[in-house]
Design an enzyme around this catalytic site. Structure first.
Site, PDB file in Angstrom:
ATOM      1  N   ASP A  82       0.852  -1.198   0.000  1.00 33.47           N
ATOM      2  CA  ASP A  82       0.000   0.000   0.000  1.00 33.47           C
ATOM      3  C   ASP A  82       0.888   1.249   0.000  1.00 33.47           C
ATOM      4  O   ASP A  82       1.797   1.369   0.822  1.00 33.47           O
ATOM      5  CB  ASP A  82      -0.865  -0.040   1.277  1.00 33.47           C
ATOM      6  CG  ASP A  82      -1.876   1.080   1.335  1.00 33.47           C
ATOM      7  OD1 ASP A  82      -2.384   1.480   0.270  1.00 33.47           O
ATOM      8  OD2 ASP A  82      -2.169   1.544   2.457  1.00 33.47           O
ATOM      9  N   HIS A 181      -7.327  10.568   3.973  1.00 32.21           N
ATOM     10  CA  HIS A 181      -6.718   9.587   4.882  1.00 32.21           C
ATOM     11  C   HIS A 181      -6.797  10.026   6.339  1.00 32.21           C
ATOM     12  O   HIS A 181      -6.764  11.204   6.646  1.00 32.21           O
ATOM     13  CB  HIS A 181      -5.225   9.415   4.550  1.00 32.21           C
ATOM     14  CG  HIS A 181      -4.972   8.652   3.283  1.00 32.21           C
ATOM     15  ND1 HIS A 181      -4.450   9.228   2.157  1.00 32.21           N
ATOM     16  CD2 HIS A 181      -5.174   7.352   2.980  1.00 32.21           C
ATOM     17  CE1 HIS A 181      -4.325   8.314   1.210  1.00 32.21           C
ATOM     18  NE2 HIS A 181      -4.765   7.164   1.678  1.00 32.21           N
ATOM     19  N   HIS A 209      -9.489   5.113  -1.410  1.00 31.76           N
ATOM     20  CA  HIS A 209      -8.618   5.253  -0.236  1.00 31.76           C
ATOM     21  C   HIS A 209      -9.331   6.108   0.797  1.00 31.76           C
ATOM     22  O   HIS A 209     -10.289   6.809   0.488  1.00 31.76           O
ATOM     23  CB  HIS A 209      -7.294   5.924  -0.647  1.00 31.76           C
ATOM     24  CG  HIS A 209      -6.338   4.998  -1.329  1.00 31.76           C
ATOM     25  ND1 HIS A 209      -5.143   4.626  -0.786  1.00 31.76           N
ATOM     26  CD2 HIS A 209      -6.432   4.349  -2.513  1.00 31.76           C
ATOM     27  CE1 HIS A 209      -4.522   3.792  -1.599  1.00 31.76           C
ATOM     28  NE2 HIS A 209      -5.287   3.611  -2.673  1.00 31.76           N
ATOM     29  N   SER A 212     -12.051   4.984   5.943  1.00 27.67           N
ATOM     30  CA  SER A 212     -12.462   5.057   7.354  1.00 27.67           C
ATOM     31  C   SER A 212     -13.332   6.279   7.619  1.00 27.67           C
ATOM     32  O   SER A 212     -14.184   6.255   8.500  1.00 27.67           O
ATOM     33  CB  SER A 212     -11.236   5.124   8.274  1.00 27.67           C
ATOM     34  OG  SER A 212     -10.498   3.939   8.184  1.00 27.67           O
TER      35      SER A 212
HETATM   36  O1  G3H Z   1      -4.201   3.242   2.005  1.00 24.44           O
HETATM   37  C1  G3H Z   1      -4.834   3.137   3.054  1.00 24.44           C
HETATM   38  C2  G3H Z   1      -6.169   3.717   3.212  1.00 24.44           C
HETATM   39  O2  G3H Z   1      -6.406   4.640   2.218  1.00 24.44           O
HETATM   40  C3  G3H Z   1      -6.444   4.114   4.603  1.00 24.44           C
HETATM   41  O3  G3H Z   1      -7.493   5.040   4.764  1.00 24.44           O
HETATM   42  O4  G3H Z   1      -6.956   6.254   6.861  1.00 24.44           O
HETATM   43  O5  G3H Z   1      -9.250   6.179   5.998  1.00 24.44           O
HETATM   44  O6  G3H Z   1      -8.276   4.141   6.939  1.00 24.44           O
HETATM   45  P1  G3H Z   1      -8.006   5.413   6.214  1.00 24.44           P
HETATM   46 ZN    ZN Z   2      -4.471   5.225   1.095  1.00 24.95          ZN
END
Ligand code: G3H
Ligand code: ZN
Length: 306
Positions: A82, A181, A209, A212
């Site tokens: 990732d 993020h 991405h 969350s």
């Molecule tokens: O690459 C990882 C994700 O985009 C994480 O996203 O911080 O919303 O969990 P997040």
């Molecule tokens: Zn990400």
């Protein structure tokens, strides 16, 4: 079962209208929680290791952990890099047996992003490993939501996405469509029309991405518009640390650290389960994996005797 690549899983998800959860793991307990929950839900799953996690634990350690978890599972498991920020980390992960890569050139000028992504694709495709690219930029917050008007400057332009796809040959594409993020609140609203326009233009699985921080009601709409891989890290970190803190507060003198990490692992399992169901991938693991069956060992109690 051995690791599988993300290519077939994402294309099938895109065609059939669900998304595969890509869950970030930062230690052994998280790898176990992610794969065990996928197994219980009969869902394909992507375990992803960020460059930060690699700096923390080592690509070799994480590769070994995820390969073992996959071997013990009877659902398809992908080991994905990732946000690999350069060519070197992508090649390193390829050598460690990662079955899916990402080059994130979103901070680079467009032409440079294309040039390096293309190099990664050329190398990875030689050994059948698919590559995710990013165009536009998914910003990072300190936990709070970013005002929509501010977010718009980062959005993916569908025309640029076409040029990027044609010149790099990526297998999937991370897009900036309203998420950010590290958000600790689920408040982000997505530009669903933009997702549909990009999907129409490039015809490959799109990646969300920063999931969350996205409102739950946006997820089915995003999947319908073309999102086939959904990345979740912060929610799992929240679940793990909240449970650690609770266990610590209840028994601060404890020196058996498993008394803290076991409930934390269980909390991550429930967070993963909620996402798998929201993304609609439960029950999507093909049965032939189950029929062939993983080698099974007698149940061994995880907790050491008192
Ligand atoms: O690459 C990882 C994700 O985009 C994480 O996203 O911080 O919303 O969990 P997040
Ligand atoms: Zn990400």
């Amino acid at each position: 079962m051995p690791l599988v690549t993300s290519k077939g899983l994402l294309e099938k998800a895109l065609q059939e209208g669900y998304a595969i959860g890509a869950f970030n793991a930062n230690n052994m307990e998280m790898v176990q929680a992610i794969v065990e929950t996928a197994e219980e839900e009969r869902s394909p799953v992507i375990v992803q290791i960020s460059q930060g996690a690699i700096n923390y634990g080592g690509a070799d350690y994480f590769a070994a952990l995820v390969k073992l978890a996959a071997e013990k599972a009877t659902v398809p498991v992908v080991l994905h890099l990732d946000h690999g920020m350069d060519l070197a980390v992508n090649v390193r992960c390829l050598r460690e047996g990662f079955s899916s890569l990402m080059f994130d050139g979103s901070k680079l000028p467009f032409a440079e992003n294309i040039a390096i992504t293309r190099q990664v694709v050329e190398i990875a495709h030689k050994v059948g490993v698919p590559v995710e690219g990013e165009i536009g930029k998914v910003p990072t917050t300190k936990g709070e939501a970013i005002p929509y008007e501010e977010l718009r400057q980062f959005f993916t332009n569908p025309e640029e996405a076409v040029e990027f796809f044609q010149k790099t040959g990526v297998d999937s594409l991370a897009v900036s469509v309203g998420s950010a993020h590290k958000m600790k609140v689920r408040e982000a609203i997505l530009d669903i029309e933009r997702i549909a326009a990009i999907r129409e233009a490039v015809q490959i699985p799109l990646v969300l991405h920063g999931a969350s921080g996205v409102k739950d009601d946006q997820i089915p709409l995003a999947i319908k518009a073309g999102i086939a891989k959904i990345n979740v890290a912060t929610e799992l970190g929240k679940a793990f640390t909240a449970e650690l803190q609770k266990a610590f507060a209840a028994d601060p003198g404890q020196v058996d650290l498993r008394k803290y990490t076991a409930p934390a692992r269980a909390a991550v399992k429930e967070a993963v389960r909620e996402k798998i169901r929201l993304f609609g991938s439960q029950g999507k693991a093909p049965d032939y994996y189950k029929d062939e069956g993983a080698w099974s060992e007698p149940e061994i109690a995880r907790e050491a005797p008192e």
